[in-house]
Design a protein around this motif. Sequence first.
Motif, PDB file in Angstrom:
ATOM      1  N   ALA A 149     -11.389   6.271  67.538  1.00  0.00           N
ATOM      2  CA  ALA A 149     -10.841   7.588  67.867  1.00  0.00           C
ATOM      3  C   ALA A 149     -10.104   7.558  69.200  1.00  0.00           C
ATOM      4  CB  ALA A 149     -11.970   8.627  67.900  1.00  0.00           C
ATOM      5  N   ASP A 150     -10.639   6.807  70.178  1.00  0.00           N
ATOM      6  CA  ASP A 150      -9.969   6.698  71.470  1.00  0.00           C
ATOM      7  C   ASP A 150      -8.650   5.941  71.368  1.00  0.00           C
ATOM      8  OD1 ASP A 150     -11.828   8.106  72.990  1.00  0.00           O
ATOM      9  OD2 ASP A 150     -13.053   6.330  73.378  1.00  0.00           O
ATOM     10  N   ARG A 151      -8.601   4.974  70.455  1.00  0.00           N
ATOM     11  CA  ARG A 151      -7.405   4.130  70.337  1.00  0.00           C
ATOM     12  C   ARG A 151      -6.313   4.765  69.489  1.00  0.00           C
ATOM     13  NH1 ARG A 151      -7.288  -0.136  73.990  1.00  0.00           N
ATOM     14  NH2 ARG A 151      -9.427  -0.825  74.321  1.00  0.00           N
ATOM     15  N   PHE A 152      -6.720   5.357  68.357  1.00  0.00           N
ATOM     16  CA  PHE A 152      -5.723   5.726  67.355  1.00  0.00           C
ATOM     17  C   PHE A 152      -5.696   7.210  67.001  1.00  0.00           C
ATOM     18  CE2 PHE A 152      -7.220   1.341  66.371  1.00  0.00           C
ATOM     19  CZ  PHE A 152      -6.076   0.683  66.804  1.00  0.00           C
ATOM     20  N   GLY A 153      -6.573   8.005  67.581  1.00  0.00           N
ATOM     21  CA  GLY A 153      -6.599   9.423  67.237  1.00  0.00           C
ATOM     22  C   GLY A 153      -7.605   9.731  66.154  1.00  0.00           C
ATOM     23  N   SER A 154      -7.762  11.021  65.865  1.00  0.00           N
ATOM     24  CA  SER A 154      -8.901  11.471  65.056  1.00  0.00           C
ATOM     25  C   SER A 154      -8.566  11.935  63.642  1.00  0.00           C
ATOM     26  CB  SER A 154      -9.600  12.625  65.786  1.00  0.00           C
ATOM     27  OG  SER A 154     -10.134  12.197  67.019  1.00  0.00           O
ATOM     28  N   ARG A 155      -7.342  12.423  63.423  1.00  0.00           N
ATOM     29  CA  ARG A 155      -7.061  13.064  62.133  1.00  0.00           C
ATOM     30  C   ARG A 155      -7.345  12.148  60.940  1.00  0.00           C
ATOM     31  NH1 ARG A 155      -2.810  16.846  60.459  1.00  0.00           N
ATOM     32  NH2 ARG A 155      -1.785  16.520  62.466  1.00  0.00           N
ATOM     33  N   THR A 156      -6.747  10.941  60.936  1.00  0.00           N
ATOM     34  CA  THR A 156      -6.925  10.028  59.804  1.00  0.00           C
ATOM     35  C   THR A 156      -8.386   9.633  59.627  1.00  0.00           C
ATOM     36  OG1 THR A 156      -4.698   9.149  60.141  1.00  0.00           O
ATOM     37  CG2 THR A 156      -6.201   7.844  58.797  1.00  0.00           C
ATOM     38  N   LEU A 157      -9.077   9.434  60.742  1.00  0.00           N
ATOM     39  CA  LEU A 157     -10.493   9.060  60.671  1.00  0.00           C
ATOM     40  C   LEU A 157     -11.328  10.165  60.031  1.00  0.00           C
ATOM     41  CD1 LEU A 157     -11.015   7.384  64.169  1.00  0.00           C
ATOM     42  CD2 LEU A 157     -10.896   6.238  61.955  1.00  0.00           C
ATOM     43  N   ILE A 158     -11.037  11.419  60.386  1.00  0.00           N
ATOM     44  CA  ILE A 158     -11.799  12.540  59.826  1.00  0.00           C
ATOM     45  C   ILE A 158     -11.574  12.640  58.320  1.00  0.00           C
ATOM     46  CG2 ILE A 158     -11.998  15.061  59.807  1.00  0.00           C
ATOM     47  CD1 ILE A 158     -11.370  14.986  62.826  1.00  0.00           C
ATOM     48  N   VAL A 159     -10.325  12.508  57.889  1.00  0.00           N
ATOM     49  CA  VAL A 159     -10.022  12.568  56.447  1.00  0.00           C
ATOM     50  C   VAL A 159     -10.726  11.431  55.701  1.00  0.00           C
ATOM     51  CG1 VAL A 159      -8.191  12.344  54.728  1.00  0.00           C
ATOM     52  CG2 VAL A 159      -7.852  13.799  56.745  1.00  0.00           C
ATOM     53  N   ALA A 160     -10.672  10.218  56.264  1.00  0.00           N
ATOM     54  CA  ALA A 160     -11.337   9.075  55.628  1.00  0.00           C
ATOM     55  C   ALA A 160     -12.841   9.293  55.532  1.00  0.00           C
ATOM     56  CB  ALA A 160     -11.043   7.797  56.414  1.00  0.00           C
ATOM     57  N   SER A 161     -13.422   9.890  56.561  1.00  0.00           N
ATOM     58  CA  SER A 161     -14.853  10.167  56.560  1.00  0.00           C
ATOM     59  C   SER A 161     -15.235  11.114  55.427  1.00  0.00           C
ATOM     60  CB  SER A 161     -15.267  10.773  57.902  1.00  0.00           C
ATOM     61  OG  SER A 161     -16.618  11.164  57.892  1.00  0.00           O
ATOM     62  N   VAL A 162     -14.474  12.191  55.270  1.00  0.00           N
ATOM     63  CA  VAL A 162     -14.786  13.187  54.242  1.00  0.00           C
ATOM     64  C   VAL A 162     -14.658  12.585  52.841  1.00  0.00           C
ATOM     65  CG1 VAL A 162     -14.025  15.367  53.225  1.00  0.00           C
ATOM     66  CG2 VAL A 162     -14.186  15.137  55.705  1.00  0.00           C
ATOM     67  N   VAL A 163     -13.612  11.801  52.617  1.00  0.00           N
ATOM     68  CA  VAL A 163     -13.441  11.150  51.307  1.00  0.00           C
ATOM     69  C   VAL A 163     -14.601  10.201  51.031  1.00  0.00           C
ATOM     70  CG1 VAL A 163     -12.001   9.546  50.004  1.00  0.00           C
ATOM     71  CG2 VAL A 163     -10.933  11.381  51.313  1.00  0.00           C
ATOM     72  N   GLY A 164     -14.991   9.415  52.032  1.00  0.00           N
ATOM     73  CA  GLY A 164     -16.094   8.474  51.845  1.00  0.00           C
ATOM     74  C   GLY A 164     -17.417   9.159  51.584  1.00  0.00           C
ATOM     75  N   MET A 165     -17.679  10.279  52.268  1.00  0.00           N
ATOM     76  CA  MET A 165     -18.932  11.006  52.032  1.00  0.00           C
ATOM     77  C   MET A 165     -18.995  11.544  50.606  1.00  0.00           C
ATOM     78  SD  MET A 165     -19.846  13.083  55.550  1.00  0.00           S
ATOM     79  CE  MET A 165     -18.210  13.762  55.868  1.00  0.00           C
ATOM     80  N   ALA A 166     -17.879  12.085  50.120  1.00  0.00           N
ATOM     81  CA  ALA A 166     -17.852  12.594  48.747  1.00  0.00           C
ATOM     82  C   ALA A 166     -18.098  11.471  47.744  1.00  0.00           C
ATOM     83  CB  ALA A 166     -16.512  13.272  48.471  1.00  0.00           C
ATOM     84  N   GLY A 167     -17.493  10.296  48.005  1.00  0.00           N
ATOM     85  CA  GLY A 167     -17.707   9.153  47.114  1.00  0.00           C
ATOM     86  C   GLY A 167     -19.163   8.703  47.107  1.00  0.00           C
ATOM     87  N   GLY A 168     -19.789   8.677  48.280  1.00  0.00           N
ATOM     88  CA  GLY A 168     -21.193   8.297  48.353  1.00  0.00           C
ATOM     89  C   GLY A 168     -22.087   9.261  47.598  1.00  0.00           C
ATOM     90  N   PHE A 169     -21.769  10.557  47.676  1.00  0.00           N
ATOM     91  CA  PHE A 169     -22.579  11.545  46.968  1.00  0.00           C
ATOM     92  C   PHE A 169     -22.406  11.423  45.457  1.00  0.00           C
ATOM     93  CE2 PHE A 169     -25.091  13.807  49.731  1.00  0.00           C
ATOM     94  CZ  PHE A 169     -25.527  15.019  49.213  1.00  0.00           C
ATOM     95  N   PHE A 170     -21.178  11.100  45.032  1.00  0.00           N
ATOM     96  CA  PHE A 170     -20.979  10.930  43.586  1.00  0.00           C
ATOM     97  C   PHE A 170     -21.796   9.735  43.078  1.00  0.00           C
ATOM     98  CE2 PHE A 170     -18.788   9.330  39.818  1.00  0.00           C
ATOM     99  CZ  PHE A 170     -18.723  10.485  39.054  1.00  0.00           C
ATOM    100  N   LEU A 171     -21.803   8.648  43.839  1.00  0.00           N
ATOM    101  CA  LEU A 171     -22.614   7.493  43.454  1.00  0.00           C
ATOM    102  C   LEU A 171     -24.091   7.843  43.434  1.00  0.00           C
ATOM    103  CD1 LEU A 171     -22.876   4.461  42.803  1.00  0.00           C
ATOM    104  CD2 LEU A 171     -22.890   4.018  45.277  1.00  0.00           C
ATOM    105  N   LEU A 172     -24.505   8.697  44.348  1.00  0.00           N
ATOM    106  CA  LEU A 172     -25.899   9.139  44.406  1.00  0.00           C
ATOM    107  C   LEU A 172     -26.312   9.796  43.096  1.00  0.00           C
ATOM    108  CD1 LEU A 172     -28.454   9.628  46.153  1.00  0.00           C
ATOM    109  CD2 LEU A 172     -27.373  11.724  46.964  1.00  0.00           C
ATOM    110  N   SER A 173     -25.397  10.531  42.481  1.00  0.00           N
ATOM    111  CA  SER A 173     -25.720  11.226  41.222  1.00  0.00           C
ATOM    112  C   SER A 173     -25.954  10.266  40.067  1.00  0.00           C
ATOM    113  CB  SER A 173     -24.586  12.188  40.864  1.00  0.00           C
ATOM    114  OG  SER A 173     -23.435  11.478  40.417  1.00  0.00           O
ATOM    115  N   LEU A 174     -25.542   9.008  40.219  1.00  0.00           N
ATOM    116  CA  LEU A 174     -25.691   8.015  39.147  1.00  0.00           C
ATOM    117  C   LEU A 174     -26.934   7.148  39.322  1.00  0.00           C
ATOM    118  CD1 LEU A 174     -21.964   6.782  39.007  1.00  0.00           C
ATOM    119  CD2 LEU A 174     -23.030   8.620  37.678  1.00  0.00           C
ATOM    120  N   ALA A 175     -27.706   7.385  40.386  1.00  0.00           N
ATOM    121  CA  ALA A 175     -28.830   6.501  40.726  1.00  0.00           C
ATOM    122  C   ALA A 175     -29.916   6.523  39.648  1.00  0.00           C
ATOM    123  CB  ALA A 175     -29.422   6.901  42.071  1.00  0.00           C
ATOM    124  N   PRO A 176     -30.230   5.339  39.026  1.00  0.00           N
ATOM    125  CA  PRO A 176     -31.300   5.283  38.024  1.00  0.00           C
ATOM    126  C   PRO A 176     -32.658   4.947  38.637  1.00  0.00           C
ATOM    127  CG  PRO A 176     -30.107   3.210  38.022  1.00  0.00           C
ATOM    128  CD  PRO A 176     -29.467   4.071  39.084  1.00  0.00           C
TER     129      PRO A 176
END
Length: 401
Positions: free
Chosen positions: A66-93
Motif C-alpha cells: 500500500a505504501d509503494r503502489f497505493g490502495s485502490r487495486t489492493l482493496i478490490v483484489a482483497s474483496v474479490v479474494g474474500m468472496a472466492g474463499g467464501f464460495f469455496l467454504l460452501s463446498l467443504a465436505p
Amino acid sequence: MADDDNAIAGFTMLAHGTFHTYELSIPIFIVIWLDVFDVSAAVLGTVIGLGYGLIGVGAVPSGILADRFGSRTLIVASVVGMAGGFFLLSLAPNVYVLALAIMLWGMAASIYHPAGLSLISRCATERGTVFAYHGVGGNVGTALGPLVAALLLVFLDWQWVVRLLALPAIPVVLFGSRISFDEAIEPSSTDGGNDSFDLRSVLSQSRLLFTAGFTLAFVVVLLYGTYYRGLLTFLPDMIADLPLFEPISLYGRTAEPAQYVYTGLLMVGILGQYTGGRVTDHVRTEYALLAALAALSALAFVFLPSSTLGVAPFLVVCALLGFTLYATAPIYQVVIAERADETVHGLSYGFTYLGMFGIGSAGAALAGALLTYFDAPVLLGVLGAIAAAAALLCVVLLRRA
C-alpha cells in the motif's frame, strides 16, 4: 466533507462492510459445524483461528504494498479474494476443506485493513471523521451479515447461505472501479528515496517505526485483538447455552434466538464505531482508549452474571458490550496514526493488524480450549484480565506521550 473525502469514505465503507460481513458471519455457523463435522470446540477454534490469523500474517506485506503502489487495486483484489474463499467454504465436505477455505479467505482478507486504513490516514482531510464513517460501514456489515445469515438459515441449508454471502463483493468492485480520488504516493525518506521493493528498506522503515510509543500501542492492540477474537468467535454458542435463549421451532426448522442477540449486539456496534471515531477529533486519544479498555474488562466479568437478573438486564449489558467493543477500533487506529510517519502508514497498519488479527487470532483457539476443558465463566474471566492488562499499558502510554 471534501469530494475526495466523500469518495474515500464511500469506497472504504463498502469494502470494510464486506470484510466484516464475512468475518463475523463465521461464528453464526459454528454451532452447525460442530455438529456437521463432529469436532470439538477446541479443534474448530484452532481451525478458525488459523484463518483469522492469516489476516494478520499477510497484513505487513499488504501494508508495504500500500505504501509503494497505493490502495485502490489492493482493496478490490482483497474483496474479490474474500468472496472466492467464501464460495469455496460452501463446498467443504469435511473439516480439512473447511480449514483450507477459511485460510484462503484469511489470506485475501489480510489485504484490506492496511490498504484501507492507510488510504484514509494518508489522503483524507478530515481523518477522524472519515475513520468514523469507515467504522460505521464496517459495523453495518458486522451486523447485517450475521443477521442475514441467521435469517437465511431458517429457510436454507448452510452451504447455500454461505454462497449468497459471497454476492456483496460485486457492488464493491463496481463502485471501486468508477470513483476517483487523489492518491499520490511519495517515496519514503527512510530509504533515501529509492522506490525499489527490497528487504533492507523495509527493515530500515520498521526500525524507525517501532519507537517506544508505537511499540506500546502495538501491544495494546494485540491484547485488544485477543479479547475481540476470544469473545466473538464462540459468543453465539455461549449465549445459546443460557436458559433464557433456548432454540425454538419456526416453519418446521430450528431457530436460535442466541443468533439474533449476537447480531443485535453487533448492530449496536455501529453507533460505537461512529462515536469512537468522532471522539478522537475532540478528546486525547490515550484517555479515550484507556476508558474503552477498562469498560471492556468490567463488561466481561458481569456478562454472564447479568443473565441471572432476567432478559432485559442481560440485553442492556450486551448492548454496552457491543458499543464499547467497536468504539475501541477507531480510537486505536488514530493512536497508531499519531505514532507513525505518514510515509509508512501502510506499514504501521500492517504491523497493527499483525497484532490485531494475526497474534490476536490466538483468542479463538484460547476460547475453544477454555470452553472445552473449563467453561464460559473461566473464558470471560481470562478475557477480562486481558483487557485490564491493556488498560494498564494505556496508562504507561499516557505517561510517555
